[in-house]
Write an enzyme that holds these catalytic residues in place. Sequence first.
Site, short mmCIF file in Angstrom:
data_model
loop_
_atom_site.label_atom_id
_atom_site.label_comp_id
_atom_site.label_asym_id
_atom_site.label_seq_id
_atom_site.Cartn_x
_atom_site.Cartn_y
_atom_site.Cartn_z
N GLY A 612 56.43 63.75 32.03
CA GLY A 612 56.66 63.30 33.40
C GLY A 612 57.75 64.06 34.06
O GLY A 612 58.35 64.98 33.50
N LYS A 633 65.25 63.80 28.66
CA LYS A 633 65.29 64.04 30.10
C LYS A 633 66.25 65.19 30.36
O LYS A 633 67.44 65.10 30.07
CB LYS A 633 65.80 62.77 30.75
N ASP A 730 68.44 52.41 43.26
CA ASP A 730 67.14 53.08 43.37
C ASP A 730 66.04 52.27 42.67
O ASP A 730 65.35 52.77 41.80
CB ASP A 730 67.24 54.50 42.79
#
Length: 921
Positions: A612, A633, A730
């Site tokens: 992703g 990540k 967020d």
Amino acid sequence: MIQLSFFLVLILPFVACQVTEFVSIDCGGRSNYTDPNTGLKWISDAGLVRHGKVVEVASPNGLQYQSRRDFPADGKKYCYTLSTIERRRYLVRATFQYAKSDSGDSFPKFQLYLDATMWSTITIQDSARIYIEEMIIRAPSSSVNVCLCCALTGSPFISSLELRPLNLSMYATDYEDDFFLKVGARINFGASSKDVVRYPDDPYDRIWSSDQEKRQNYLVGVAPGTESISTSQNIDTRAREYPPLKVMQTAAVGTKGWLSYRLDLEGFPANARAYAYLAEIEDLGNNETRKFTMQHPHVPGSGNVIINIAENANGSYTLYEPSYMNISLDFVFSFSLVKTWDSTRGPLLNAIEISKYVQTIPKTDSKDTTALKALRSKSQPSNWTSEEGDPCKPISWEWVACSSKMPPRITKISSFKCLNFISSEHIVERGCNVNQGSGDKTTLTAERYCILWLDGNSLTGPIPDLSSLTGLTILHLENNKLTGPLPSYLSNLPSLQELYVQNNSLSGAIDQELLARKMIFDYDGNPDLKPIRQRKTNFQLTIGISIGACVLLGLFLLASLLLLNILQRKQSHLNNNKKCSGIFSDDDLEGSFHITLSELEEATENFSKKIGKGSFGPVYYGKMKDGQEVAVKILADASNHGAHQFVNEVALLSRIHHKNLVHLIGCCEEAHQRILVYEYMHNGTLCDFIHGSLNQEHLDWISRLSIAEDAAKGLEYLHSGCNPSIIHRDVKTSNILLDVNMRAKVSDFGLSKQTDENLTHVSSVACGTLGYLDPEYYGNQQLTEKSDVYSFGVVLLELISGRKPFSLEEYGAEWSIVHWARSLIRKGDVTSVADPSLAGNFKIESLWRIAEVAILSIEPHGVSRPKMQEIVLAIQDAIKIEKSSFRRSTKSSATNPHMKSISIDLESSDVSNGCIIPSAR
Ligand SMILES: *[C@@H]1O[C@H](CO)[C@@H](O)[C@H](O)[C@H]1NC(C)=O
Ligand SMILES: *[C@@H]1O[C@H](CO)[C@@H](O)[C@H](O)[C@H]1NC(C)=O
Ligand SMILES: *[C@@H]1O[C@H](CO)[C@@H](O)[C@H](O)[C@H]1NC(C)=O
Ligand SMILES: *[C@@H]1O[C@H](CO)[C@@H](O)[C@H](O)[C@H]1NC(C)=O
Ligand SMILES: *[C@@H]1O[C@H](CO)[C@@H](O)[C@H](O)[C@H]1NC(C)=O
Ligand SMILES: *[C@@H]1O[C@H](CO)[C@@H](O)[C@H](O)[C@H]1NC(C)=O
Ligand SMILES: *[C@@H]1O[C@H](CO)[C@@H](O)[C@H](O)[C@H]1NC(C)=O
């Protein structure tokens, strides 16, 4: 004689009608009966208490003294519960006649409590005497407890217990919110015999003792010339306290000009309410007067007030009640009534009544008591369910620990040893709040979050039957010596989410159903327990990070606060080559926390499995050497700005543990690369589930609700579980990740982002941030928790509607889900908002509950929006509603083919052949 008894027969049934509210309990009595002397109905306490033993005694006194009930002298309390009407005033009376002194036995001495309030210490000195304790109360709730405990010698016992409602404002005081009135003395003067006056002469069944009674330190120092007088004439007693006619018809008079008495008041010195009841019951001639002063050594000026009863009462045969509402009296109470020089008659006294103010002690917080009762009601009757009275006061139940605050709160429940009935969230909160020195947030919640800790107790034999604890959520049985198979009821406990049975000697095959359930189940260290399938050990690592970590959270948080401080100061010195280990050089976690680039290259097979793209850069799937699956990540932009985010994220994330927050496992900073390693979330983002490629994987309404609940709890924790609170900034469906069990966790919190940066992200990311942005924040740049609430409101609307937050095609000129949904819901048209793919498979009330809270959450002004806590409650409401109507739907979600594939996936620990394409960051 015959006429009299005939008269009695006529009158008694009439009186009995008036006193149906009397409660008269013969403690230790064998049967129910009507006392022929009073016509009152007495009931045996056999059905009212579970403990104690009946002791028959031979007593010359009434029927209720032919037996008593003895309780064990074992440090527990034993209670009777009396039903009351809240705020009504009552007389509560307990009597004690020991009536038997076995040779060598010391007389009992123990304590009597009314609710949590100390009533009296009962000290038996004379086995023949009936000790009477009376308390006048305004009932604080719908029942009161009378408890015996704390024997110093002998065993606590009781002979009778009576509850007498009072009329209207009798015995009202200015202090009754906080004080009971313990009766110290109630004396009928001029009595014709030693007998007490009570019901039916006193319709309220007060006991008026006789001044003829001879007892130590009771009415001594009587003045010479004291005589008794009486009348048969009627007396108007309509004042506040309605003393009975029979008491007012007799009086003592001081024929030599004065009356004086001395008596001991038990429990004094104290503040008291003192009343004298006076009525002129002699016919005085025109040339005669009766004037006197009441003299009390401790009341200055008491001798100056001249009493002339007939004048004060405006007539003879009329009650006059001089009183002191609050007077300070000594243990030895002596008073005298002295004739004035110009009075022809000596002083007269019909009755007095003195009561001590007893400050009430608060009972355990009612929320806690209610929760405890719920737990008890779910359990088989046993010793631990049969403790009576208040859970904490005066002595706490054996299986309960209480705070010392007023009112007490329950801090721990331990039936077998350490049964903890506190929700995991609250344990976490308590951990967090250690810093503030406050345990306020420790509350018991409904049985929905029952956590039972029975670990490390050397429990032997088969697993106990806990099937009645239907609310059981987490069960710890590890490190015991339990044997036998896993009982089948475990698979049927509806709320069970975590089951720990490691390190026992359990045997047999594990129920297929238990393995198939969506829950954490750990059964290591039971050599004879045979799982159906081979199971990999890493399972535990992936999922079990949540609650255990909470214990240390207080420390972690403190450390992180300090560190953050240091970090903020150090930031300018940070250079890009610095390693995580350098940043955390003081930190114990350092060793396991820092992961080298080569380890990561190995884990991700040279970053080959891209799963992703996060807000900061690509995300790869990896598998660490120990088998743990991770999401790696990479922070694409190694600018200074990025460094700031990186440090922030690392410092915060690593220390925050909550089962609904994605856990940061480690980090790496090498060769100008910054990499974060997260727990891997098998089922990707909620965004993908609702709008993306997985749309066909239909999410039913109850699953959506439980995802919403999980995510809301994660946010609630950030807002209120941590100090300082953390604003996510967020919140969006692509930041809500789903684990292998479809439990949701919130990710990417604690990241600082600029508004304009958010906006630039919109175009590239399908589940953009734009639609979630709090208009108030956009307007004034003031970021609060309520900004997260707004964004979460949008998430809820997506869950309801299955639509995207922002779309020109779908909403046209309105462009956002907020406007579209708001106008429809305001019109009352919630069904048009509902996702068509739900195909009406939901309960409309449940949908409404979510729609309401979603609409509130997207209010333009933050102050009007609910807190995350309230949102959690609303979602739980909705779940309750939904489950109540669709019992089958929970089952069907567990057996739906999609869930099954996850279970297989879990057991095989192999994603590559799974049907789900992992797409989380
Ligand atoms: C006595 O009366 C109470 C209350 O009316 C009742 O519950 C109880 O069963 C009775 N006991 C006996 C032995 O009759
Ligand atoms: C209570 O007060 C009411 C109103 O004054 C009166 O009618 C009633 O008889 C009283 N009850 C008793 C038991 O005295
Ligand atoms: C009674 O008076 C004392 C002294 O003025 C005061 O401290 C107390 O609060 C009053 N009330 C009670 C119920 O004791
Ligand atoms: C009051 O008057 C009566 C006669 O009317 C008399 O016998 C009595 O002695 C008088 N009492 C006093 C105290 O003066
Ligand atoms: C006192 O009693 C008299 C007659 O008995 C009556 O006329 C008068 O009104 C009463 N006064 C008060 C204040 O009750
Ligand atoms: C329950 O209490 C009784 C009497 O106090 C005691 O004999 C018994 O052992 C207790 N049972 C358990 C399971 O603790
Ligand atoms: C089980 O027992 C072993 C050896 O005593 C211990 O190291 C391990 O921590 C125990 N497992 C759990 C879950 O407590």
